[in-house]
Design a protein around this motif. Structure first.
Motif, mmCIF file in Angstrom:
data_model
loop_
_atom_site.group_PDB
_atom_site.id
_atom_site.type_symbol
_atom_site.label_atom_id
_atom_site.label_comp_id
_atom_site.label_asym_id
_atom_site.label_seq_id
_atom_site.Cartn_x
_atom_site.Cartn_y
_atom_site.Cartn_z
ATOM 1 N N THR A 1 0.835 -1.207 0.000
ATOM 2 C CA THR A 1 0.000 0.000 0.000
ATOM 3 C C THR A 1 0.867 1.253 0.000
ATOM 4 O OG1 THR A 1 -1.701 -1.193 1.212
ATOM 5 C CG2 THR A 1 -1.848 1.197 1.207
ATOM 6 N N ALA A 2 1.910 1.234 0.808
ATOM 7 C CA ALA A 2 2.818 2.386 0.857
ATOM 8 C C ALA A 2 3.532 2.574 -0.472
ATOM 9 C CB ALA A 2 3.824 2.211 1.988
ATOM 10 N N LEU A 3 3.968 1.480 -1.071
ATOM 11 C CA LEU A 3 4.662 1.552 -2.363
ATOM 12 C C LEU A 3 3.737 2.096 -3.450
ATOM 13 C CD1 LEU A 3 7.359 0.951 -3.706
ATOM 14 C CD2 LEU A 3 6.500 -1.327 -4.216
ATOM 15 N N ARG A 4 2.488 1.667 -3.459
ATOM 16 C CA ARG A 4 1.531 2.184 -4.449
ATOM 17 C C ARG A 4 1.268 3.676 -4.250
ATOM 18 N NH1 ARG A 4 -1.265 -1.683 -7.702
ATOM 19 N NH2 ARG A 4 -0.854 -3.768 -6.943
ATOM 20 N N ALA A 5 1.248 4.116 -3.002
ATOM 21 C CA ALA A 5 1.040 5.539 -2.726
ATOM 22 C C ALA A 5 2.208 6.364 -3.260
ATOM 23 C CB ALA A 5 0.865 5.762 -1.233
ATOM 24 N N VAL A 6 3.415 5.905 -3.033
ATOM 25 C CA VAL A 6 4.595 6.600 -3.554
ATOM 26 C C VAL A 6 4.590 6.567 -5.076
ATOM 27 C CG1 VAL A 6 7.116 6.534 -3.682
ATOM 28 C CG2 VAL A 6 5.973 6.206 -1.494
ATOM 29 N N GLU A 7 4.239 5.425 -5.637
ATOM 30 C CA GLU A 7 4.175 5.282 -7.093
ATOM 31 C C GLU A 7 3.184 6.282 -7.692
ATOM 32 O OE1 GLU A 7 3.607 1.496 -10.013
ATOM 33 O OE2 GLU A 7 1.998 1.862 -8.571
ATOM 34 N N SER A 8 2.038 6.449 -7.063
ATOM 35 C CA SER A 8 1.033 7.360 -7.601
ATOM 36 C C SER A 8 1.493 8.812 -7.537
ATOM 37 C CB SER A 8 -0.299 7.184 -6.870
ATOM 38 O OG SER A 8 -0.173 7.610 -5.543
ATOM 39 N N LEU A 9 2.325 9.134 -6.555
ATOM 40 C CA LEU A 9 2.852 10.495 -6.465
ATOM 41 C C LEU A 9 3.931 10.771 -7.511
ATOM 42 C CD1 LEU A 9 3.160 10.881 -2.591
ATOM 43 C CD2 LEU A 9 1.512 12.009 -4.091
ATOM 44 N N LEU A 10 4.739 9.766 -7.800
ATOM 45 C CA LEU A 10 5.887 9.971 -8.679
ATOM 46 C C LEU A 10 5.585 9.743 -10.162
ATOM 47 C CD1 LEU A 10 8.674 8.257 -6.554
ATOM 48 C CD2 LEU A 10 8.152 10.693 -6.742
ATOM 49 N N MET A 11 4.643 8.895 -10.457
ATOM 50 C CA MET A 11 4.391 8.530 -11.857
ATOM 51 C C MET A 11 3.061 9.089 -12.341
ATOM 52 S SD MET A 11 5.463 4.619 -12.247
ATOM 53 C CE MET A 11 7.126 4.066 -12.105
ATOM 54 N N SER A 12 3.041 9.385 -13.618
ATOM 55 C CA SER A 12 1.765 9.787 -14.215
ATOM 56 C C SER A 12 0.918 8.533 -14.424
ATOM 57 C CB SER A 12 2.007 10.503 -15.538
ATOM 58 O OG SER A 12 2.513 9.602 -16.499
ATOM 59 N N GLY A 13 -0.339 8.719 -14.728
ATOM 60 C CA GLY A 13 -1.249 7.585 -14.897
ATOM 61 C C GLY A 13 -0.830 6.618 -15.973
ATOM 62 N N GLY A 14 -0.326 7.129 -17.099
ATOM 63 C CA GLY A 14 0.079 6.254 -18.195
ATOM 64 C C GLY A 14 1.262 5.376 -17.838
ATOM 65 N N GLN A 15 2.228 5.945 -17.149
ATOM 66 C CA GLN A 15 3.385 5.157 -16.730
ATOM 67 C C GLN A 15 2.978 4.079 -15.731
ATOM 68 O OE1 GLN A 15 5.869 8.309 -15.259
ATOM 69 N NE2 GLN A 15 7.184 8.239 -17.074
ATOM 70 N N ARG A 16 2.090 4.437 -14.849
ATOM 71 C CA ARG A 16 1.625 3.469 -13.856
ATOM 72 C C ARG A 16 0.918 2.310 -14.543
ATOM 73 N NH1 ARG A 16 -2.256 6.270 -10.143
ATOM 74 N NH2 ARG A 16 -1.083 7.824 -11.211
ATOM 75 N N THR A 17 0.064 2.624 -15.504
ATOM 76 C CA THR A 17 -0.656 1.581 -16.227
ATOM 77 C C THR A 17 0.311 0.699 -16.998
ATOM 78 O OG1 THR A 17 -2.594 3.002 -16.434
ATOM 79 C CG2 THR A 17 -2.434 1.153 -17.972
ATOM 80 N N ALA A 18 1.297 1.306 -17.655
ATOM 81 C CA ALA A 18 2.278 0.534 -18.418
ATOM 82 C C ALA A 18 3.068 -0.392 -17.498
ATOM 83 C CB ALA A 18 3.227 1.473 -19.160
ATOM 84 N N ARG A 19 3.431 0.110 -16.333
ATOM 85 C CA ARG A 19 4.200 -0.698 -15.377
ATOM 86 C C ARG A 19 3.374 -1.881 -14.887
ATOM 87 N NH1 ARG A 19 8.530 1.205 -12.086
ATOM 88 N NH2 ARG A 19 8.962 -0.211 -10.392
ATOM 89 N N ARG A 20 2.126 -1.646 -14.581
ATOM 90 C CA ARG A 20 1.266 -2.745 -14.117
ATOM 91 C C ARG A 20 0.999 -3.746 -15.236
ATOM 92 N NH1 ARG A 20 -2.693 0.875 -10.422
ATOM 93 N NH2 ARG A 20 -1.244 1.114 -8.702
ATOM 94 N N ASN A 21 0.815 -3.260 -16.457
ATOM 95 C CA ASN A 21 0.629 -4.170 -17.591
ATOM 96 C C ASN A 21 1.866 -5.032 -17.803
ATOM 97 O OD1 ASN A 21 -1.922 -3.204 -18.063
ATOM 98 N ND2 ASN A 21 -1.323 -1.875 -19.760
ATOM 99 N N ALA A 22 3.038 -4.431 -17.675
ATOM 100 C CA ALA A 22 4.280 -5.188 -17.839
ATOM 101 C C ALA A 22 4.397 -6.258 -16.759
ATOM 102 C CB ALA A 22 5.477 -4.240 -17.790
#
Length: 81
Positions: free
Chosen positions: A16-37
């Motif tokens: 949960t903490a990692l996802r919170a940091v990820e959402s602050l640092l990455m834009s939505g598209g990068q987050r989606t690409a990372r999860r898809n990968a």
């Protein structure tokens, strides 16, 4: 003597903490690409596990040639020499 106060909020998990940091640092598209990968990596691992299991079952089946002796591809029935 009084007991220590009980904490009312749960401590967030590492994920949960990692996802919170990820959402602050990455834009939505990068987050989606990372999860898809990552989903693709997990799917590849699942397929590899299934392939190993199928090979094990076929190797234990009497009367079937070992997979190492089978051709990698079969000639097409629709082609002519």
């Amino acid at each position: 003597m009084q007991a220590a106060p009980v904490r009312a909020t749960a401590i967030p998990s590492f994920t949960t903490a990692l996802r919170a940091v990820e959402s602050l640092l990455m834009s939505g598209g990068q987050r989606t690409a990372r999860r898809n990968a990552w989903t693709s990596v997990l799917e590849d691992r699942r397929r590899a596990k299934d392939r190993v299991e199928a090979e094990r079952v076929l190797d234990q089946t009497p009367g079937t040639p070992p997979l190492s002796t089978l051709p990698l591809s079969t000639p097409s029935l629709t082609t002519r020499p």
